[in-house]
Design a protein around this motif. Structure first.
Motif, PDB file in Angstrom:
ATOM      1  N   ALA A  22       0.902  -1.269  -0.106  1.00 18.68           N
ATOM      2  CA  ALA A  22      -0.088  -0.099  -0.049  1.00 18.68           C
ATOM      3  C   ALA A  22       0.872   1.362  -0.117  1.00 18.68           C
ATOM      4  N   MET A  23       2.133   1.214   0.183  1.00 16.76           N
ATOM      5  CA  MET A  23       3.256   2.135   0.104  1.00 16.76           C
ATOM      6  C   MET A  23       2.629   3.260   1.408  1.00 16.76           C
ATOM      7  N   LEU A  24       2.251   3.040   2.409  1.00 17.92           N
ATOM      8  CA  LEU A  24       1.449   3.894   3.333  1.00 17.92           C
ATOM      9  C   LEU A  24       2.526   4.420   4.040  1.00 17.92           C
ATOM     10  N   PRO A  25       2.579   6.161   4.336  1.00 19.88           N
ATOM     11  CA  PRO A  25       3.596   6.468   4.920  1.00 19.88           C
ATOM     12  C   PRO A  25       4.056   5.953   6.366  1.00 19.88           C
ATOM     13  N   GLU A  26       5.492   6.144   6.734  1.00 23.98           N
ATOM     14  CA  GLU A  26       5.902   5.525   7.951  1.00 23.98           C
ATOM     15  C   GLU A  26       6.166   3.945   7.920  1.00 23.98           C
ATOM     16  N   TYR A  27       5.383   3.177   7.311  1.00 21.57           N
ATOM     17  CA  TYR A  27       5.513   1.959   7.306  1.00 21.57           C
ATOM     18  C   TYR A  27       6.456   1.171   6.728  1.00 21.57           C
ATOM     19  N   GLY A  28       7.532   1.728   5.964  1.00 19.16           N
ATOM     20  CA  GLY A  28       8.776   1.302   5.450  1.00 19.16           C
ATOM     21  C   GLY A  28       8.838   1.101   4.184  1.00 19.16           C
ATOM     22  N   ALA A  29       7.796   1.110   3.564  1.00 25.74           N
ATOM     23  CA  ALA A  29       7.909   0.709   1.961  1.00 25.74           C
ATOM     24  C   ALA A  29       8.917   1.737   1.152  1.00 25.74           C
ATOM     25  N   ASN A  30       9.907   1.186   0.541  1.00 28.38           N
ATOM     26  CA  ASN A  30      10.969   2.153   0.139  1.00 28.38           C
ATOM     27  C   ASN A  30      11.393   1.418  -1.390  1.00 28.38           C
ATOM     28  N   PRO A  31      11.478   1.851  -2.419  1.00 30.75           N
ATOM     29  CA  PRO A  31      11.993   1.523  -3.637  1.00 30.75           C
ATOM     30  C   PRO A  31      13.481   1.223  -3.305  1.00 30.75           C
ATOM     31  N   GLU A  32      14.062   1.596  -2.543  1.00 31.66           N
ATOM     32  CA  GLU A  32      15.536   1.190  -2.327  1.00 31.66           C
ATOM     33  C   GLU A  32      15.713  -0.043  -2.102  1.00 31.66           C
ATOM     34  N   ASN A  33      14.540  -0.545  -1.239  1.00 32.48           N
ATOM     35  CA  ASN A  33      14.579  -1.822  -0.775  1.00 32.48           C
ATOM     36  C   ASN A  33      14.765  -3.007  -2.095  1.00 32.48           C
ATOM     37  N   PHE A  34      14.280  -2.448  -3.145  1.00 34.06           N
ATOM     38  CA  PHE A  34      14.224  -3.713  -4.295  1.00 34.06           C
ATOM     39  C   PHE A  34      14.827  -3.024  -5.630  1.00 34.06           C
ATOM     40  N   ARG A  35      15.680  -2.145  -5.159  1.00 29.94           N
ATOM     41  CA  ARG A  35      16.574  -1.271  -6.168  1.00 29.94           C
ATOM     42  C   ARG A  35      17.155  -2.403  -7.194  1.00 29.94           C
ATOM     43  N   GLU A  36      18.018  -3.266  -6.377  1.00 34.71           N
ATOM     44  CA  GLU A  36      18.852  -4.168  -7.313  1.00 34.71           C
ATOM     45  C   GLU A  36      18.117  -5.354  -8.017  1.00 34.71           C
ATOM     46  N   ILE A  37      16.864  -5.511  -7.676  1.00 39.23           N
ATOM     47  CA  ILE A  37      16.189  -6.525  -8.349  1.00 39.23           C
ATOM     48  C   ILE A  37      14.637  -6.063  -8.951  1.00 39.23           C
ATOM     49  N   LYS A  38      14.899  -4.754  -9.262  1.00 37.80           N
ATOM     50  CA  LYS A  38      13.574  -4.139  -9.722  1.00 37.80           C
ATOM     51  C   LYS A  38      13.224  -4.831 -11.053  1.00 37.80           C
ATOM     52  N   ASP A  39      13.929  -5.187 -11.844  1.00 39.63           N
ATOM     53  CA  ASP A  39      13.692  -6.046 -13.358  1.00 39.63           C
ATOM     54  C   ASP A  39      13.221  -7.284 -12.968  1.00 39.63           C
ATOM     55  N   LYS A  40      13.265  -8.015 -11.868  1.00 34.57           N
ATOM     56  CA  LYS A  40      12.932  -9.436 -11.520  1.00 34.57           C
ATOM     57  C   LYS A  40      11.757  -9.386 -10.844  1.00 34.57           C
ATOM     58  N   VAL A  41      11.078  -8.368 -10.512  1.00 35.49           N
ATOM     59  CA  VAL A  41       9.882  -8.241  -9.501  1.00 35.49           C
ATOM     60  C   VAL A  41       8.948  -7.554 -10.105  1.00 35.49           C
ATOM     61  N   LYS A  42       7.695  -7.822 -10.021  1.00 31.70           N
ATOM     62  CA  LYS A  42       6.654  -6.734 -10.425  1.00 31.70           C
ATOM     63  C   LYS A  42       6.133  -6.124  -9.109  1.00 31.70           C
ATOM     64  N   VAL A  43       5.873  -4.907  -9.083  1.00 30.52           N
ATOM     65  CA  VAL A  43       5.483  -4.069  -8.099  1.00 30.52           C
ATOM     66  C   VAL A  43       4.130  -3.499  -8.030  1.00 30.52           C
ATOM     67  N   VAL A  44       3.132  -3.880  -7.266  1.00 31.98           N
ATOM     68  CA  VAL A  44       1.887  -3.443  -7.384  1.00 31.98           C
ATOM     69  C   VAL A  44       1.495  -2.566  -6.140  1.00 31.98           C
ATOM     70  N   LYS A  45       0.878  -1.378  -6.131  1.00 38.84           N
ATOM     71  CA  LYS A  45       0.567  -0.703  -5.161  1.00 38.84           C
ATOM     72  C   LYS A  45      -0.908  -1.074  -4.936  1.00 38.84           C
ATOM     73  N   GLY A  46      -0.870  -1.686  -3.864  1.00 39.91           N
ATOM     74  CA  GLY A  46      -2.298  -2.323  -3.274  1.00 39.91           C
ATOM     75  C   GLY A  46      -2.538  -2.132  -1.933  1.00 39.91           C
ATOM     76  N   ASP A  47      -3.691  -2.331  -1.434  1.00 41.84           N
ATOM     77  CA  ASP A  47      -4.000  -2.319   0.073  1.00 41.84           C
ATOM     78  C   ASP A  47      -4.642  -3.619   0.289  1.00 41.84           C
ATOM     79  N   THR A  48      -4.483  -4.397   1.310  1.00 44.54           N
ATOM     80  CA  THR A  48      -5.112  -5.598   1.488  1.00 44.54           C
ATOM     81  C   THR A  48      -6.372  -5.364   1.913  1.00 44.54           C
ATOM     82  N   ARG A  49      -6.674  -4.080   2.458  1.00 46.41           N
ATOM     83  CA  ARG A  49      -8.140  -3.728   2.694  1.00 46.41           C
ATOM     84  C   ARG A  49      -9.152  -3.624   1.189  1.00 46.41           C
ATOM     85  N   ASP A  50      -8.213  -3.531   0.447  1.00 46.94           N
ATOM     86  CA  ASP A  50      -9.002  -3.489  -1.189  1.00 46.94           C
ATOM     87  C   ASP A  50      -9.187  -4.816  -1.573  1.00 46.94           C
ATOM     88  N   PHE A  51     -10.316  -5.378  -1.530  1.00 51.32           N
ATOM     89  CA  PHE A  51     -10.494  -6.825  -1.886  1.00 51.32           C
ATOM     90  C   PHE A  51     -10.141  -7.141  -3.207  1.00 51.32           C
TER      91      PHE A  51
END
Length: 339
Positions: free
Chosen positions: A50-79
């Motif tokens: 969900a990329m919520l502020p303060e919760y720790g999501a950070n593009p730097e976390n997957f910078r080295e593998i960004k071409d090998k993963v798919k990032v979806v901005k989504g909240d578990t509250r959004d069924f």
């Protein structure tokens, strides 16, 4: 029961052909897992966050593998969005959570939305659209509350001291219930204080050890509440994700909940001293407990990891000194991306 080695090492099998969803995937625990999954050869890795502020999501976390993963901005509250991403996955690492003890007491309804409704949505999406998936849920030590005996094991009474602990325990029961009633294969790993690379270091409410590491590297003062004698059982993030992967690859873990521990009971004062020594800078001071923390603080915590060791072979490989050294080295190089 020290976590410095064992007579027989465990091995994690390859992940070729596996399609994986990680909720909370852009955060601390999820992104470190993603790095492991890439190395293990997973076919598809979706970081759902969900990329919520303060919760720790950070593009730097997957910078080295960004071409090998798919990032979806989504909240578990959004069924609806969640269900689309649950479909077709072999493994779901259900890591999305609100983890601040203090915030859970200030905003209990928010905690219910994320830690109860969000987790129920994951399970319902599996039941309706992908009942063959294996789900690994991450619990928290605060489900247990104050230790009545140590080391704590899976038979210990459940008596949460805060809202996040109560809601995460409810979520653990949801996962176990869906296995018993609906046959959804679920496993729970109950986390201790987890630390290591890729953790946010802006807010102490979301990871005290990494906050201490930042202060020490910056040559600042670490504040310890009370006399610093309260103890914790710390686990390095790679060890935690190894436990999740072993649970994912074992049918014996279906429907089970496992406490993770290190075999080391360390006081907060001792932890601060180890961090300061590793950083070569920083200091500490003692101060009275803030009123809002005093009522929910746990005085002692040490876990037995015998059940998970006996069932699926896991044990902690990284002791606190070694893990802190690795963590300090990581932030020395990349602190500017995490402040």
């Amino acid at each position: 029961m020290k976590g410095t080695g064992a007579a027989h090492d465990y091995s994690i099998g390859p992940m070729q052909g596996k399609r994986v969803l990680i909720t909370g995937g852009a955060g601390f625990l999820g992104s470190n897992l993603a790095h492991k999954l890439v190395a293990l050869g997973a076919e598809e890795i979706v970081l759902y966050d969900a990329m919520l502020p303060e919760y720790g999501a950070n593009p730097e976390n997957f910078r080295e593998i960004k071409d090998k993963v798919k990032v979806v901005k989504g909240d578990t509250r959004d069924f609806e969005t969640l269900a689309k991403n649950v479909k077709g996955k072999d493994l779901i690492f259900n890591y999305a959570a609100q983890v601040s003890h203090v915030r859970s007491m200030r905003e209990p309804l928010l905690d219910i939305e994320i830690n109860c409704t969000g987790n129920m949505n994951v399970l319902e999406a599996c039941r309706k659209f992908n009942d063959s998936a294996k789900v690994i849920f991450s619990g928290t030590r605060t489900q247990i509350g104050e230790a009545q005996y140590t080391p704590i094991d899976e038979k210990h009474p459940i008596n949460p001291v805060d809202i996040v602990g109560a809601n995460k325990q409810a979520a653990q029961w949801y996962h176990q219930l869906y296995y018993k009633v609906h046959g959804i294969r679920t496993s729970t790993i109950v986390l201790n204080n987890t630390y290591g690379p890729r953790h946010q270091v802006r807010n102490p409410d979301y990871g005290i050890v990494n906050w201490f590491v930042r202060l020490a590297i910056e040559g600042k003062e670490i504040e310890l509440f009370g006399d610093g004698s309260q103890t914790r059982d710390f686990n390095y993030v790679d060890d935690v994700n190894d436990a999740a992967l072993l649970a994912a690859q074992s049918d014996k873990s279906n429907g089970e909940a496992y406490l993770l521990g290190s075999g080391e009971e360390i006081s907060m004062l001792e932890a601060a001293k180890i961090i300061i020594k590793a950083a070569g800078s920083g200091s500490y001071k003692l101060k009275p407990f803030p009123k809002e923390r005093a009522k929910i603080d746990v005085k002692r915590f040490l876990v037995s990891y015998e059940k998970i060791k006996n069932d699926i072979g896991w044990f902690p490989k990284t002791n606190f000194e070694k893990g802190i050294a690795k963590t300090v080295e990581f932030y020395r190089q990349r602190l500017q991306h995490y402040r």
